[in-house]
Design an enzyme around this catalytic site. Structure first.
Site, short mmCIF file in Angstrom:
data_model
loop_
_atom_site.label_atom_id
_atom_site.label_comp_id
_atom_site.label_asym_id
_atom_site.label_seq_id
_atom_site.Cartn_x
_atom_site.Cartn_y
_atom_site.Cartn_z
N LYS A 135 31.15 169.78 93.45
CA LYS A 135 31.83 168.69 92.80
C LYS A 135 31.10 167.68 93.19
O LYS A 135 30.61 166.42 92.54
CB LYS A 135 33.43 168.13 93.26
N THR A 179 41.21 174.61 83.25
CA THR A 179 40.72 175.85 83.48
C THR A 179 42.00 177.10 82.21
O THR A 179 41.21 178.17 81.90
CB THR A 179 40.56 176.63 85.11
N1 LIG Z 1 52.23 174.04 81.26
C1 LIG Z 1 51.12 174.67 81.73
N2 LIG Z 1 49.86 174.36 81.19
C2 LIG Z 1 48.81 174.62 81.89
N3 LIG Z 1 48.70 175.43 83.31
C3 LIG Z 1 49.79 175.28 84.06
C4 LIG Z 1 51.67 174.96 83.02
N4 LIG Z 1 52.83 175.34 84.06
C5 LIG Z 1 52.04 175.99 85.18
N5 LIG Z 1 50.61 176.10 85.41
C6 LIG Z 1 49.84 176.45 86.59
O1 LIG Z 1 48.86 174.86 87.02
C7 LIG Z 1 48.01 175.86 86.91
C8 LIG Z 1 47.02 174.42 86.21
O2 LIG Z 1 45.09 174.99 86.62
P1 LIG Z 1 43.89 174.57 86.71
O3 LIG Z 1 43.72 175.46 85.08
O4 LIG Z 1 42.90 175.69 87.57
O5 LIG Z 1 44.18 173.52 86.02
P2 LIG Z 1 42.30 172.83 86.67
O6 LIG Z 1 41.28 173.53 86.12
O7 LIG Z 1 42.83 171.74 85.44
O8 LIG Z 1 42.42 172.26 88.48
C9 LIG Z 1 47.44 177.07 86.90
O9 LIG Z 1 48.22 177.75 88.18
C10 LIG Z 1 48.56 177.61 85.92
O10 LIG Z 1 49.07 179.25 85.82
C1 LIG Z 2 37.33 172.28 92.24
C2 LIG Z 2 37.41 171.31 92.38
O1 LIG Z 2 37.93 171.64 90.62
P1 LIG Z 2 39.87 172.14 89.76
O2 LIG Z 2 40.73 171.47 90.66
O3 LIG Z 2 39.18 170.68 88.73
O4 LIG Z 2 38.94 172.90 89.28
C3 LIG Z 2 38.66 170.12 92.95
O5 LIG Z 2 38.94 169.11 92.29
O6 LIG Z 2 37.97 170.42 94.01
MN LIG Z 3 39.13 174.42 87.68
#
Ligand SMILES: Nc1ncnc2c1ncn2[C@@H]1O[C@H](COP(=O)(O)OP(=O)(O)O)[C@@H](O)[C@H]1O
Ligand SMILES: C=C(OP(=O)(O)O)C(=O)O
Ligand SMILES: [Mn+2]
Length: 534
Positions: free
Chosen positions: A206, A249
């Site tokens: 980040k 993600t």
């Molecule tokens: N409706 C939903 N849509 C997306 N993710 C969800 C939902 N409900 C629960 N989750 C959980 O939330 C988390 C989303 O994390 P992630 O995709 O890594 O977010 P980001 O990449 O934005 O940080 C995952 O652990 C996923 O299993």
């Molecule tokens: C790794 C990160 O990103 P994200 O949770 O959006 O995947 C973070 O915010 O430290």
């Molecule tokens: Mn992510």
């Protein structure tokens, strides 16, 4: 191979340099039996090595500093009493002291040097040199950044240098005007980052994203905290903005689509391009059936963080005893359906704002007008989920400008301006998707959210019958293929719709209060009408 001379960085007495190591070398180095503490990796049943990142298992925004100098003084969006953010100013003296500390920490020992790119577009990418003393940190950046070819490595000239001195501590931090023994510091003029006393890999990832967020918009390129994918022909591109844990993600990793990237992108005249060469997925409660692509990416060469393993290497994905922010980093080619060979695709047609609403007020999907698009982008309402930032232990509602305030180095309106410019040109439409809670007290299911995303991407949402939601004036579909119709109007998820109304009024008032900071100019003022009316 490029000849590496670290003395020009003030790092002396280096006994050995492991330069851009292969996976075999990284594996050997990070699992050496003599390693101790947080340096030691353990091989898991899936072939990926797991490491513990120490006290810091998430980013530490309070320890983020930028040197205030002639260049940064009038360009960086500094924190202020009127509008607090994570861009804390540091003096040149503090920078010198912290950098000296890092140089000392990194001198007289074996080091890992990784040269890699940030940015898939050759014209605007940054060549970065990471200097670290911990093998798995070298593995992390190798996974997350774009690997140069042998030819590119021949002539590699870094534009930016990262010194990771995670084992050091800033003991005299008070004297230096800093927050703690931990420092994540940037110097925009010398193009360097120094990390002290935190091992969390996300600071390097980040950190470079923050720098792209500084340099690119100044060149008229949108720089975005979003994931991105495109259809199998590489034509219909979508981007998914969202704060950590909102689903960037998870939702961009879609077997029906080609992944461009899962977290950081630029948007220029050629289209959308990834900054990274890898993905960084959360693995808490990871379920093989509902997220098969991420599960299958966890194999040799992926790097798990803070996951619980037994002595045999058996993984317990449900265990949160170390942190809820358990992670895996893997090179993007661990996902089968990706855009190759370069992670880029044409201009986006769909722009999705992911918001995990902890209040249970927002509809699971709203079709936004252009004015609402700007209003909700600047507002960046969501909940911070437990773990990714120090001190956050439960879903905490927040307004994070542009769905990534922690990484913005310029004023939020600059990012909005660049995004709107690109959206107008491509005729993109925006949607606000709540991946958080509703009146049931539970999080909206991934299955329903995926159904909603499918309807956005195949255009069926634009053919669906709709209605308006009060206070927010959101247009929402009343039915969508593959989605439980009982959740589309959030009021229907409450036993008593009056309960929703009370919460909605409260949330609307929070929006109004938050937006006041943008009303200083005519453009900001003009957007107020697009926001909720309390
Ligand atoms: N409706 C939903 N849509 C997306 N993710 C969800 C939902 N409900 C629960 N989750 C959980 O939330 C988390 C989303 O994390 P992630 O995709 O890594 O977010 P980001 O990449 O934005 O940080 C995952 O652990 C996923 O299993
Ligand atoms: C790794 C990160 O990103 P994200 O949770 O959006 O995947 C973070 O915010 O430290
Ligand atoms: Mn992510």
């Amino acid at each position: 191979m490029a000849k590496i001379d670290l003395t020009k960085y003030g790092i002396t007495g280096t006994t050995e340099i492991v330069y851009n190591p292969s996976y075999e070398t990284l594996f050997e180095e990070e699992t050496k039996p003599e390693l101790e503490g947080f340096e030691k990796g353990q091989v898991s049943e899936l072939g990926a090595v797991n490491v513990m990142t120490g006290i810091y298992t998430g980013r530490s925004p309070k320890d983020k500093y930028i040197v205030m100098d002639e260049n940064s003084k009038d360009t960086v969006w500094w924190t202020s009493d009127e509008y607090k953010n994570d861009n804390h100013p540091a003096t040149q003296e503090a920078w010198n002291a912290v950098k000296d500390l890092a140089k000392k920490e990194l001198s007289n020992k074996k080091l890992f040097v990784v040269d890699a790119f940030c940015g898939a577009n050759k014209d605007t990418r940054m060549a970065i040199r990471f200097i670290v003393e911990v093998a798995w940190q070298a593995h992390f950046v190798t996974n997350m950044f774009i690997q140069p070819t042998a030819e590119e490595l021949e002539n590699f000239e870094p534009d930016f240098v990262v010194y990771n001195a995670s084992k050091a501590k800033v003991e005299n931090y008070k004297e230096l005007g800093l927050n703690s023994e931990t420092a994540v510091m940037f110097n925009i003029t010398s193009r360097e980052q120094v990390i002290v006393n935190t091992w969390y890999g996300g600071e390097m990832k980040k950190g470079m994203f923050s720098m792209m967020n500084y340099y690119l918009p100044l060149k008229g390129i949108a720089s975005m905290h979003c994931s991105a994918n495109t259809d199998l022909n590489g034509e219909n591109t979508a981007i998914f903005f969202g704060l950590s844990g909102t689903g960037k993600t998870t939702l961009s990793t879609d077997p029906k689509r080609l992944l461009i990237g899962d977290d950081e992108h630029g948007w220029d005249d050629n289209g959308v391009f990834n900054f990274e060469g890898g993905c960084y997925a959360k693995v808490i409660n990871l379920d093989k059936e509902s997220e098969p692509d991420i599960y299958n990416a966890i194999k040799r060469n992926a790097l798990l963080e803070n996951v619980t393993l037994d002595a045999e290497g058996k993984i317990d994905f449900a265990d949160k005893s170390v942190t809820e922010n358990t992670r895996v980093s893997y090179p993007i080619n661990h996902i089968e359906n990706i855009v190759r060979p370069v992670s880029s695709a044409p201009a986006a047609k769909e722009v999705i704002f992911l918001s995990a609403d902890a209040f249970g007020v927002l509809p699971p999907v709203s079709i936004l007008t252009p004015e609402q698009t700007q209003y909700y982008f600047l507002s960046g309402f969501t909940a911070k989920l437990a773990g990714t930032e120090r001190g956050i232990t439960e879903p905490t509602p927040t307004f994070s400008a542009c769905f990534g305030q922690a990484f913005l180095e310029l004023h939020p309106t600059k990012y909005a301006e660049e995004l709107v410019k690109r959206m107008e040109k491509s005729g993109a439409k925006a949607y606000l998707v709540n991946t958080g809670w509703n009146g049931t007290g539970k999080r909206i299911s991934i299955k329903d959210t995926r159904g909603i995303i499918d309807a956005i991407l195949d255009g069926s949402i634009l053919k669906a019958p709709t209605k308006k939601i009060p206070f927010f004036n959101f247009e929402v579909p009343t039915e969508l293929p593959g989605v439980d119709p009982a959740i589309l109007d959030p009021r229907d998820t409450y036993a008593d719709a009056a309960e929703w109304e009370t919460k909605a009024k409260d949330l609307a008032a929070r929006f109004v209060k938050n937006f006041a900071k943008y009303e200083g100019n005519a453009a900001g003022k003009a957007l107020v009408a697009a926001g909720p009316q309390a």
